[in-house]
Write a protein that holds these residues in place. Structure first.
Motif, mmCIF file in Angstrom:
data_model
loop_
_atom_site.group_PDB
_atom_site.id
_atom_site.type_symbol
_atom_site.label_atom_id
_atom_site.label_comp_id
_atom_site.label_asym_id
_atom_site.label_seq_id
_atom_site.Cartn_x
_atom_site.Cartn_y
_atom_site.Cartn_z
ATOM 1 N N ASP A 297 -78.072 31.001 46.711
ATOM 2 C CA ASP A 297 -77.970 32.440 46.456
ATOM 3 C C ASP A 297 -78.241 32.732 44.992
ATOM 4 N N GLY A 298 -78.645 33.973 44.710
ATOM 5 C CA GLY A 298 -78.918 34.371 43.341
ATOM 6 C C GLY A 298 -77.644 34.562 42.530
ATOM 7 N N ASP A 299 -77.823 34.724 41.238
ATOM 8 C CA ASP A 299 -76.695 34.989 40.349
ATOM 9 C C ASP A 299 -76.278 36.454 40.461
ATOM 10 N N CYS A 300 -75.061 36.738 40.057
ATOM 11 C CA CYS A 300 -74.568 38.107 40.038
ATOM 12 C C CYS A 300 -75.241 38.855 38.887
ATOM 13 N N ASN A 301 -75.857 40.005 39.191
ATOM 14 C CA ASN A 301 -76.578 40.787 38.190
ATOM 15 C C ASN A 301 -76.194 42.252 38.266
ATOM 16 N N THR A 302 -76.215 42.913 37.125
ATOM 17 C CA THR A 302 -76.007 44.358 37.074
ATOM 18 C C THR A 302 -77.361 45.008 36.857
ATOM 19 N N LEU A 303 -77.699 45.905 37.758
ATOM 20 C CA LEU A 303 -78.993 46.581 37.720
ATOM 21 C C LEU A 303 -78.771 48.044 37.356
ATOM 22 N N LYS A 304 -79.343 48.473 36.233
ATOM 23 C CA LYS A 304 -79.200 49.855 35.794
ATOM 24 C C LYS A 304 -79.906 50.800 36.757
ATOM 25 N N ALA A 305 -79.497 52.057 36.750
ATOM 26 C CA ALA A 305 -80.142 53.074 37.586
ATOM 27 C C ALA A 305 -81.619 53.176 37.219
ATOM 28 N N GLY A 306 -82.482 53.187 38.246
ATOM 29 C CA GLY A 306 -83.914 53.308 38.024
ATOM 30 C C GLY A 306 -84.631 51.983 37.808
ATOM 31 N N TYR A 307 -83.925 50.869 37.790
ATOM 32 C CA TYR A 307 -84.533 49.560 37.581
ATOM 33 C C TYR A 307 -84.610 48.790 38.898
ATOM 34 N N TYR A 308 -85.456 47.762 38.926
ATOM 35 C CA TYR A 308 -85.516 46.881 40.084
ATOM 36 C C TYR A 308 -85.467 45.429 39.636
ATOM 37 N N ARG A 309 -85.144 44.563 40.584
ATOM 38 C CA ARG A 309 -85.097 43.113 40.339
ATOM 39 C C ARG A 309 -85.745 42.415 41.522
ATOM 40 N N THR A 310 -86.562 41.416 41.231
ATOM 41 C CA THR A 310 -87.223 40.634 42.262
ATOM 42 C C THR A 310 -86.816 39.171 42.118
ATOM 43 N N GLU A 311 -86.506 38.523 43.248
ATOM 44 C CA GLU A 311 -86.228 37.094 43.269
ATOM 45 C C GLU A 311 -87.122 36.450 44.315
ATOM 46 N N TRP A 312 -87.403 35.164 44.126
ATOM 47 C CA TRP A 312 -88.195 34.438 45.111
ATOM 48 C C TRP A 312 -87.616 33.055 45.336
ATOM 49 N N ARG A 313 -87.905 32.509 46.505
ATOM 50 C CA ARG A 313 -87.517 31.150 46.884
ATOM 51 C C ARG A 313 -88.706 30.527 47.626
ATOM 52 N N VAL A 314 -88.629 29.209 47.835
ATOM 53 C CA VAL A 314 -89.677 28.566 48.620
ATOM 54 C C VAL A 314 -89.687 29.186 50.015
ATOM 55 N N ARG A 315 -90.820 29.156 50.671
ATOM 56 C CA ARG A 315 -91.027 29.929 51.893
ATOM 57 C C ARG A 315 -90.060 29.605 53.025
ATOM 58 N N GLN A 316 -89.527 28.399 53.088
ATOM 59 C CA GLN A 316 -88.577 28.113 54.165
ATOM 60 C C GLN A 316 -87.335 28.997 54.064
ATOM 61 N N ALA A 317 -87.031 29.500 52.894
ATOM 62 C CA ALA A 317 -85.879 30.372 52.685
ATOM 63 C C ALA A 317 -86.205 31.774 53.171
ATOM 64 N N THR A 318 -85.182 32.458 53.681
ATOM 65 C CA THR A 318 -85.337 33.869 54.074
ATOM 66 C C THR A 318 -84.222 34.675 53.431
ATOM 67 N N PHE A 319 -84.573 35.867 53.001
ATOM 68 C CA PHE A 319 -83.603 36.770 52.397
ATOM 69 C C PHE A 319 -82.654 37.278 53.475
ATOM 70 N N ARG A 320 -81.343 37.200 53.214
ATOM 71 C CA ARG A 320 -80.370 37.673 54.183
ATOM 72 C C ARG A 320 -79.892 39.088 53.831
ATOM 73 N N SER A 321 -79.361 39.270 52.599
ATOM 74 C CA SER A 321 -78.844 40.585 52.225
ATOM 75 C C SER A 321 -78.467 40.604 50.745
ATOM 76 N N LEU A 322 -78.094 41.787 50.279
ATOM 77 C CA LEU A 322 -77.523 41.947 48.947
ATOM 78 C C LEU A 322 -76.005 42.030 49.122
ATOM 79 N N ILE A 323 -75.274 41.390 48.230
ATOM 80 C CA ILE A 323 -73.815 41.363 48.318
ATOM 81 C C ILE A 323 -73.226 41.799 46.977
ATOM 82 N N ASN A 324 -72.264 42.718 47.021
ATOM 83 C CA ASN A 324 -71.562 43.132 45.794
ATOM 84 C C ASN A 324 -70.814 41.949 45.192
ATOM 85 N N CYS A 325 -70.714 41.949 43.875
ATOM 86 C CA CYS A 325 -69.933 40.892 43.222
ATOM 87 C C CYS A 325 -69.091 41.482 42.116
#
Length: 101
Positions: free
Chosen positions: A73-101
């Motif tokens: 899983d990715g690290d816990c990040n704070t994203l300001k209003a109006g910004y975006y963040r992109t993460e990637w993994r090797v193709r066998q991985a699939t994105f499940r969801s975003l989780i509050n931290c």
């Protein structure tokens, strides 16, 4: 006599702890909820990578992490209003969801 009392207390303590674990195991903490719907999610694949993007269209900053199947899983990040963040993994991985931290 004393040993019997100690053994009985230990057994009761272990049984109580086990009951607490069994009954409380399905209760998710409030912080483990998904971010609000104003955090837009998108996923795509390209080559050997799987991508996930979170776009914060909320009026305030949001803190969360990317949850993946078959990858770390990715690290816990704070994203300001109006910004975006992109993460990637090797193709066998699939994105499940975003989780509050």
């Amino acid at each position: 006599m004393r040993r019997v009392k100690i053994a009985t207390r230990r057994a009761a303590t272990v049984a109580g702890a086990a009951a607490l674990l069994v009954t409380g195991a399905n209760v998710a903490p409030a912080a483990a909820a998904n971010p609000p719907s104003c955090v837009e999610r998108s996923t795509w694949e390209s080559g050997a990578q799987s991508y996930a993007r979170a776009n914060n269209t909320c009026s305030s900053a949001k803190t969360f992490y990317f949850q993946w199947d078959w990858a770390v899983d990715g690290d816990c990040n704070t994203l300001k209003a109006g910004y975006y963040r992109t993460e990637w993994r090797v193709r066998q991985a699939t994105f499940r969801s975003l989780i509050n931290c």
